[in-house]
Design a protein around this motif. Structure first.
Motif, PDB file in Angstrom:
ATOM      1  N   TYR A  98       0.823  -1.209   0.000  1.00  0.00           N
ATOM      2  CA  TYR A  98       0.000   0.000   0.000  1.00  0.00           C
ATOM      3  C   TYR A  98       0.857   1.258   0.000  1.00  0.00           C
ATOM      4  N   ALA A  99       1.977   1.238   0.698  1.00  0.00           N
ATOM      5  CA  ALA A  99       2.847   2.412   0.764  1.00  0.00           C
ATOM      6  C   ALA A  99       3.462   2.726  -0.594  1.00  0.00           C
ATOM      7  N   PRO A 103       0.216   5.878  -3.377  1.00  0.00           N
ATOM      8  CA  PRO A 103       0.512   7.249  -3.832  1.00  0.00           C
ATOM      9  C   PRO A 103       0.348   7.476  -5.335  1.00  0.00           C
ATOM     10  N   LEU A 106      -3.352   7.832  -6.023  1.00  0.00           N
ATOM     11  CA  LEU A 106      -3.860   9.126  -5.572  1.00  0.00           C
ATOM     12  C   LEU A 106      -3.424  10.250  -6.512  1.00  0.00           C
ATOM     13  N   VAL A 107      -2.221  10.175  -7.041  1.00  0.00           N
ATOM     14  CA  VAL A 107      -1.771  11.179  -8.010  1.00  0.00           C
ATOM     15  C   VAL A 107      -2.667  11.147  -9.244  1.00  0.00           C
TER      16      VAL A 107
END
Length: 133
Positions: A98-99, A103, A106-107
């Motif tokens: 997930y890390a 991102p 989301l971008v």
């Protein structure tokens, strides 16, 4: 029993007399993990198929949003296969996955929001200032 799991030997050491007397083959198997060569060959085949499909988009002369959508889909699928198998992300903990994966998603969401906002801003300027000279 608790001594075996506290030492990191897991369930394999429970079948032996003591946790400290685990066979060398079991301890060696716990330290090194190997994936079958078939997995890598299948991934290479899928990468070849996806690259061929990406090439065929240009070969057939597709244009517009369909062309760029297909190219981006093939690119994301290839990158996902590479990250999952060759960078061993498929075997990592879910929090680490997930890390790394969340991102960029989301971008993409924020870029999509900016595209819609840009259209709204253009429409507002055209309606307020007019079409121009």
């Amino acid at each position: 029993m608790a001594e075996a799991t506290a030492n990191g030997l897991g369930q394999h050491a429970l079948h032996t007399g003591h946790a400290h007397e685990a066979p060398a083959a079991i301890v060696h198997a716990d330290l090194q993990q190997e994936h079958p060569i078939k997995l890598y060959l299948v991934v290479w085949a899928w990468l070849f198929i996806l690259s061929t499909c990406s090439y065929l988009v240009d070969y057939f002369g597709l244009h517009g949003y369909l062309r760029w959508s297909l190219i981006l889909i093939f690119m994301i699928l290839k990158a996902g296969l590479i990250v999952a198998v060759f960078m061993h992300m498929a075997w990592e903990r879910l929090a680490l996955a997930y890390a790394i994966i969340l991102p960029p998603i989301l971008v993409l969401v924020f870029v999509t929001m900016m595209v819609f906002e840009a259209d709204y801003t253009l429409f507002t300027r055209l309606s307020f200032f007019g079409a121009g000279p």
